[in-house]
Design an enzyme around this catalytic site. Sequence first.
Site, PDB file in Angstrom:
ATOM      1  N   ASP A   1     -10.197  -6.500   1.104  1.00 55.77           N
ATOM      2  CA  ASP A   1      -9.447  -6.003   2.246  1.00 55.77           C
ATOM      3  C   ASP A   1      -8.600  -7.123   2.843  1.00 55.77           C
ATOM      4  OD1 ASP A   1      -8.778  -3.974   4.033  1.00 55.77           O
ATOM      5  OD2 ASP A   1     -10.858  -3.281   4.156  1.00 55.77           O
TER       6      ASP A   1
ATOM      7  N   TRP B   1      -3.241  -2.030   2.073  1.00 51.69           N
ATOM      8  CA  TRP B   1      -2.741  -0.791   2.699  1.00 51.69           C
ATOM      9  C   TRP B   1      -1.221  -0.589   2.570  1.00 51.69           C
ATOM     10  CZ3 TRP B   1      -3.658  -4.751   6.482  1.00 51.69           C
ATOM     11  CH2 TRP B   1      -4.985  -5.137   6.570  1.00 51.69           C
ATOM     12  N   GLY B   2      -0.654  -0.908   1.414  1.00 56.42           N
ATOM     13  CA  GLY B   2       0.782  -0.692   1.201  1.00 56.42           C
ATOM     14  C   GLY B   2       1.664  -1.705   1.904  1.00 56.42           C
TER      15      GLY B   2
ATOM     16  N   ASP C   1      -5.536   3.932   5.639  1.00 57.68           N
ATOM     17  CA  ASP C   1      -6.756   4.645   5.248  1.00 57.68           C
ATOM     18  C   ASP C   1      -6.572   6.160   5.316  1.00 57.68           C
ATOM     19  OD1 ASP C   1      -7.641   2.086   5.274  1.00 57.68           O
ATOM     20  OD2 ASP C   1      -9.338   2.430   6.613  1.00 57.68           O
TER      21      ASP C   1
END
Length: 654
Positions: free
Chosen positions: A201, A267-268, A288
């Site tokens: 993450d 996350w892009g 998400d």
Amino acid sequence: MANSRSSKTNRVRRQLLPVLLATAMVSVIPHVHADPLAPAGRWEGKAGGSASTPPMGWNSWNAFRTEVDEDKVMGAARVLVDSGLARLGYTHVNLDDGWWLKRRAGDGRLQIRTGIFPSAATGGPEGTSFKPFTDKLHAMGLKAGIYTDIGRNACSQAYDLHSPNLPQGTTAEREVGLEGHVAQDIDLYFKQWGFDYIKIDACGLADFVPGSDLVKQQNYRGQAPLIERGSINRTDIGAVRRRYEEVAAALKAARPANDYVLSICAWGMANVRSWGKDVGNLWRTSSDITPSWTSMLHNFDSAAKRALYAGPGHWNDPDILHIGHEAFDASHPVEVRSHFSLWAMINAPLLVSYDLRNGPASLLAVLGNADVVGLNQDKAGHQGVVAYDSDDAQIIVKTLGDGRRKAVALFNRGATPAPVTLLARHLKLSDSAPVLLRDLWSKQSSTFTGEKAFTLAPHETLVFEATGKRQLENGVYLSEIPGAINVAVDGTRQPQLDPTIHRMIDPWSSTRSGGSRPQYAGWGGAQADATPYGQALQVAGQGFGSGIGILSGSRLQVRNDAGHTQLIAAVGVDDSTENTRKPVRFRVYGDGRLLAESPAMAFGGKAHRLKANIRGVKVIELVVRGSASASGEAPPVVTTWGDVQLVRDAGGGR
Ligand code: GLA
């Protein structure tokens, strides 16, 4: 979260911005050539890790957030095995956030929260170990996945402050992320604990802003964000990429047999939709997913037009499935099938994330549809391409195996019934020969010639396997085989945000802002059967139903796995180009040698027919170069490789 950086820092950042961006752009190129458009003569697609097909399995996050424990995970693992899902390919059992206790003072060794993972209480000098846990999963024929963050702190430490399972101790002990510990942690996870998969993450690079309430109240070490969630231009793309590259290198060293999966969870953001393929095996393309229809649309859209960036070993990741919850629970079978079908069609990972121990059989039956799983796991790895596009309904076509069989999804995005006519042409099949359709949900077969009309129920997705007479009997269009293409250089300069993604009401901020503004760069990237900006391909008034749209200043690589002998294309400046002044030249290389080139082509000029003899060639490269004389400031030219195809002989299929 408020950004409290001083105005002095901001000024310095602004002055540095052009330099940072230039660095970022250079680092997007996999192997830095002096001239990035010079043919490499060899396949430059990524080599590390093992994800020849999209990963399948289970992840703990949507099911339990940080309230995960060993019983819950082993329960899911048992259901995967007992239900037969594991045999179908659902073999990854991935722990998400919530497993850690602290980073031990002194030697920095991570300690596991044994209250929730009792088998980790091994004692001895290491304190705790996940080896018994991964051994159990391996003995069941499954694989084990772990979760961490690329920065110092994890997402739960910003967003799940109520959780009983947050890391404990001093500020340093609570720094459980990889920053400063890459080699140590990767060695621990992969060599000592025996994990096979890692999701990394990025909250540590985004959310722990010096001086913010979070940092002050939780007594964290603040860190100026490398990812600014609200601004791609203020995000240090190169630095983010380098962090993940460091981990990729550590993984290669820890597992020289290449038996690992690296999942990038940015996350892009940070333009990861463009470089993820060169660093990891999958990369999140969006924020998400939540269990709502429009969140599913948003996440689907973030990956659906990126077919040319995915292929065997590297996959767009629109996030874990939310099947089992709210809009996708057992009382919404239409939505459940749609969510699953769409993820399958675009080669998304199929990671289930509900409490499998208590799930209804009807959901297991959806996940167990071997035909739908089969199209996701097709070895050729060609992501589905959007053949018909609208905000109401879409048609997505995926070429299977040797190019003979197709899968097609008819998708009603809306809440009212939608009329959808499927054309043989959407499938790149002949208009005049029968097309056989097999419905992969109902298992019914039917045939049509030319076209067939359907009415889709609200939110319904129909999925068929289709066979018929191919438009190209002796070959394939490149837009049918995106998995065999590596976009080495796509010609984009300044990262631009993709405006085509469904803008849902953000579940985190609701309507407490001026609107939903996704920060996913990559707009202007190469597209199959569309221009880089989503228009129909057209050169001097001549439309092309097939082709590749790409900016000038680009280099595509194509693997000639099937041993085709000719490349044929009609090339030119696309009618939709913003830059109508700059001439460009198209070149085809085979294993590094120039095989064919166009004259200088300008806007308005008719498409030029290019032919190249590719007999015996392994890697074809397609380069579009703008003339050097034009100003460097001018935008790249939108160009079209119309009807670009590989055939077995010169006259084949035309
Ligand atoms: C982020 C990720 C999620 C999940 C959580 C865990 O939000 O995008 O997939 O891993 O963190 O805290």
